[in-house]
Design a protein around this motif. Structure first.
Motif, PDB file in Angstrom:
ATOM      1  N   ARG A  55       5.194   8.489   1.797  1.00  0.00           N
ATOM      2  CA  ARG A  55       4.112   9.053   2.627  1.00  0.00           C
ATOM      3  C   ARG A  55       3.532   7.982   3.542  1.00  0.00           C
ATOM      4  N   GLU A  56       2.883   8.474   4.609  1.00  0.00           N
ATOM      5  CA  GLU A  56       2.189   7.622   5.582  1.00  0.00           C
ATOM      6  C   GLU A  56       3.086   6.451   6.006  1.00  0.00           C
ATOM      7  N   ARG A  57       2.617   5.222   5.930  1.00  0.00           N
ATOM      8  CA  ARG A  57       3.404   4.085   6.415  1.00  0.00           C
ATOM      9  C   ARG A  57       4.632   3.802   5.558  1.00  0.00           C
ATOM     10  N   ARG A  58       4.750   4.488   4.396  1.00  0.00           N
ATOM     11  CA  ARG A  58       5.920   4.328   3.516  1.00  0.00           C
ATOM     12  C   ARG A  58       6.733   5.628   3.463  1.00  0.00           C
ATOM     13  N   PHE A  59       6.658   6.394   4.535  1.00  0.00           N
ATOM     14  CA  PHE A  59       7.277   7.715   4.574  1.00  0.00           C
ATOM     15  C   PHE A  59       8.776   7.658   4.273  1.00  0.00           C
ATOM     16  N   ALA A  60       9.459   6.646   4.768  1.00  0.00           N
ATOM     17  CA  ALA A  60      10.917   6.577   4.645  1.00  0.00           C
ATOM     18  C   ALA A  60      11.384   6.105   3.271  1.00  0.00           C
ATOM     19  N   GLU A  61      10.471   5.664   2.421  1.00  0.00           N
ATOM     20  CA  GLU A  61      10.856   5.157   1.105  1.00  0.00           C
ATOM     21  C   GLU A  61      11.023   6.300   0.108  1.00  0.00           C
ATOM     22  N   ASP A  62      11.821   6.063  -0.917  1.00  0.00           N
ATOM     23  CA  ASP A  62      12.114   7.062  -1.936  1.00  0.00           C
ATOM     24  C   ASP A  62      10.933   7.220  -2.887  1.00  0.00           C
ATOM     25  N   ALA A  63      10.334   8.403  -2.900  1.00  0.00           N
ATOM     26  CA  ALA A  63       9.170   8.646  -3.758  1.00  0.00           C
ATOM     27  C   ALA A  63       9.514   8.541  -5.232  1.00  0.00           C
ATOM     28  N   GLU A  64      10.765   8.791  -5.577  1.00  0.00           N
ATOM     29  CA  GLU A  64      11.147   8.805  -6.986  1.00  0.00           C
ATOM     30  C   GLU A  64      11.129   7.425  -7.637  1.00  0.00           C
ATOM     31  N   ARG A  65      11.042   6.372  -6.859  1.00  0.00           N
ATOM     32  CA  ARG A  65      11.056   5.026  -7.442  1.00  0.00           C
ATOM     33  C   ARG A  65       9.850   4.802  -8.354  1.00  0.00           C
ATOM     34  N   THR A  66       8.756   5.524  -8.135  1.00  0.00           N
ATOM     35  CA  THR A  66       7.593   5.366  -9.015  1.00  0.00           C
ATOM     36  C   THR A  66       7.875   5.900 -10.415  1.00  0.00           C
ATOM     37  N   LEU A  67       8.846   6.819 -10.534  1.00  0.00           N
ATOM     38  CA  LEU A  67       9.132   7.434 -11.831  1.00  0.00           C
ATOM     39  C   LEU A  67      10.021   6.562 -12.699  1.00  0.00           C
ATOM     40  N   ASP A  68      10.707   5.603 -12.094  1.00  0.00           N
ATOM     41  CA  ASP A  68      11.550   4.706 -12.876  1.00  0.00           C
ATOM     42  C   ASP A  68      10.715   3.839 -13.810  1.00  0.00           C
ATOM     43  N   ASP A  69       9.512   3.482 -13.373  1.00  0.00           N
ATOM     44  CA  ASP A  69       8.650   2.619 -14.175  1.00  0.00           C
ATOM     45  C   ASP A  69       7.189   2.872 -13.778  1.00  0.00           C
ATOM     46  N   PRO A  70       6.584   3.964 -14.285  1.00  0.00           N
ATOM     47  CA  PRO A  70       5.200   4.264 -13.905  1.00  0.00           C
ATOM     48  C   PRO A  70       4.234   3.116 -14.181  1.00  0.00           C
ATOM     49  N   GLU A  71       4.379   2.480 -15.333  1.00  0.00           N
ATOM     50  CA  GLU A  71       3.472   1.377 -15.655  1.00  0.00           C
ATOM     51  C   GLU A  71       3.712   0.185 -14.739  1.00  0.00           C
ATOM     52  N   GLY A  72       4.964  -0.014 -14.332  1.00  0.00           N
ATOM     53  CA  GLY A  72       5.257  -1.076 -13.378  1.00  0.00           C
ATOM     54  C   GLY A  72       4.632  -0.807 -12.025  1.00  0.00           C
ATOM     55  N   THR A  73       4.582   0.476 -11.633  1.00  0.00           N
ATOM     56  CA  THR A  73       3.922   0.848 -10.389  1.00  0.00           C
ATOM     57  C   THR A  73       2.436   0.514 -10.445  1.00  0.00           C
ATOM     58  N   VAL A  74       1.802   0.863 -11.558  1.00  0.00           N
ATOM     59  CA  VAL A  74       0.377   0.548 -11.735  1.00  0.00           C
ATOM     60  C   VAL A  74       0.169  -0.963 -11.711  1.00  0.00           C
ATOM     61  N   ALA A  75       1.047  -1.699 -12.387  1.00  0.00           N
ATOM     62  CA  ALA A  75       0.925  -3.159 -12.419  1.00  0.00           C
ATOM     63  C   ALA A  75       1.116  -3.772 -11.034  1.00  0.00           C
ATOM     64  N   ALA A  76       2.015  -3.185 -10.227  1.00  0.00           N
ATOM     65  CA  ALA A  76       2.229  -3.697  -8.870  1.00  0.00           C
ATOM     66  C   ALA A  76       0.978  -3.529  -8.020  1.00  0.00           C
ATOM     67  N   VAL A  77       0.315  -2.376  -8.147  1.00  0.00           N
ATOM     68  CA  VAL A  77      -0.931  -2.150  -7.415  1.00  0.00           C
ATOM     69  C   VAL A  77      -1.998  -3.136  -7.882  1.00  0.00           C
ATOM     70  N   ALA A  78      -2.112  -3.317  -9.194  1.00  0.00           N
ATOM     71  CA  ALA A  78      -3.096  -4.259  -9.729  1.00  0.00           C
ATOM     72  C   ALA A  78      -2.833  -5.669  -9.214  1.00  0.00           C
ATOM     73  N   GLY A  79      -1.567  -6.059  -9.179  1.00  0.00           N
ATOM     74  CA  GLY A  79      -1.234  -7.394  -8.702  1.00  0.00           C
ATOM     75  C   GLY A  79      -1.651  -7.618  -7.261  1.00  0.00           C
ATOM     76  N   GLU A  80      -1.451  -6.615  -6.421  1.00  0.00           N
ATOM     77  CA  GLU A  80      -1.881  -6.750  -5.028  1.00  0.00           C
ATOM     78  C   GLU A  80      -3.395  -6.816  -4.902  1.00  0.00           C
ATOM     79  N   LEU A  81      -4.083  -5.985  -5.670  1.00  0.00           N
ATOM     80  CA  LEU A  81      -5.540  -5.995  -5.583  1.00  0.00           C
ATOM     81  C   LEU A  81      -6.113  -7.356  -5.978  1.00  0.00           C
ATOM     82  N   ARG A  82      -5.446  -8.051  -6.882  1.00  0.00           N
ATOM     83  CA  ARG A  82      -5.922  -9.371  -7.301  1.00  0.00           C
ATOM     84  C   ARG A  82      -5.789 -10.412  -6.199  1.00  0.00           C
TER      85      ARG A  82
END
Length: 251
Positions: A55-82
């Motif tokens: 979606r939005e600026r990441r429209f061309a990326e595969d949305a399903e990649r978040t399902l491979d590792d949901p906790e990793g997705t959350v951790a990636a967001v946390a890492g950026e916020l830090r």
């Protein structure tokens, strides 16, 4: 400067920032969808949006990649916020975004002073808990929720893309909501909803009380699932969000 993939400033502070609202949007959408409400935040509060793939600026990326590792997705967001400036922050999650916000608060409590959870019950919404959805199911969810531009649904390519992202997000919301369903939340909660929401009944929102270890405030607005985008409610929702932040920083 660090490269930010998952997060971006969607409304800069107009004065020296004293706080931050991290915005997590509903299934099928990115944080810019909530800009009509976000624009009412006080001048000294910065708004940072979380953008998932597809979606939005990441429209061309595969949305399903978040399902491979949901906790990793959350951790990636946390890492950026830090990597961002250290100011007090509140997480604002609408619908599926609320499930993500809860998971983020539990994964990275150092990044969150308070939670504002909108139009989403504890344990997952009825739409998420279905666990699987065919095209008719997804179209019915969009119809009950409202807010999808008819020109998007009329365009075969955009409709197919939206339904794919929606299915991924519902799955992600289900996995996050059920995985963290029994953990007490260590920060104050503000729970908001629309009186006429066809996807989440206001009575379902009261379930958050069993996990509110640090206090709970509830408010119901006129309107449906996207009550927070109704012109009459936008400023009041922004005020509730800013108030949740002020409450935990005033002491």
């Amino acid at each position: 400067m660090p490269q930010h993939v998952w997060t971006t400033v969607i409304r800069p502070a107009r004065a020296a920032p004293t706080g931050r609202v991290v915005v997590l949007a509903h299934s099928g959408a990115g944080p810019n969808a909530l800009l009509p409400m976000v624009r009412w935040l006080p001048d000294d509060i910065e708004a940072v949006g979380v953008t998932l793939p597809g979606r939005e600026r990441r429209f061309a990326e595969d949305a399903e990649r978040t399902l491979d590792d949901p906790e990793g997705t959350v951790a990636a967001v946390a890492g950026e916020l830090r990597t961002r400036s250290a100011v007090p922050a509140v997480l604002f999650g609408h619908s599926m975004g609320a499930a993500f916000a809860v998971a983020l608060a539990l994964t990275a409590p150092d990044l969150c002073r308070a939670l504002v959870l909108s139009a989403h019950p504890d344990g997952g919404s009825r739409a998420e808990l279905a666990g699987q959805w065919d095209e008719d199911d997804l179209m019915a969810i969009l119809e009950r929720g409202g807010g999808t531009p008819p020109e998007v649904l009329a365009d075969e390519y955009l409709r197919a893309h939206l339904l794919t992202v929606l299915r991924c997000d519902l799955t992600l919301g289900y996995r996050l909501a059920t995985r963290h369903a029994h953990r007490t939340l260590p920060v104050p909660l503000t729970v908001l909803g629309g009186r006429d929401d066809a996807l989440t009944e206001t009575a379902e929102l009261t379930r958050w009380s069993r996990r509110a270890g640090a206090g709970l405030r509830e408010r119901v607005f006129p309107g449906g699932h996207f009550y927070l985008l109704d012109e009459a409610n936008q400023k009041a929702v922004a005020d509730e969000t800013a108030g949740a932040l002020r409450l935990v920083t005033s002491g």
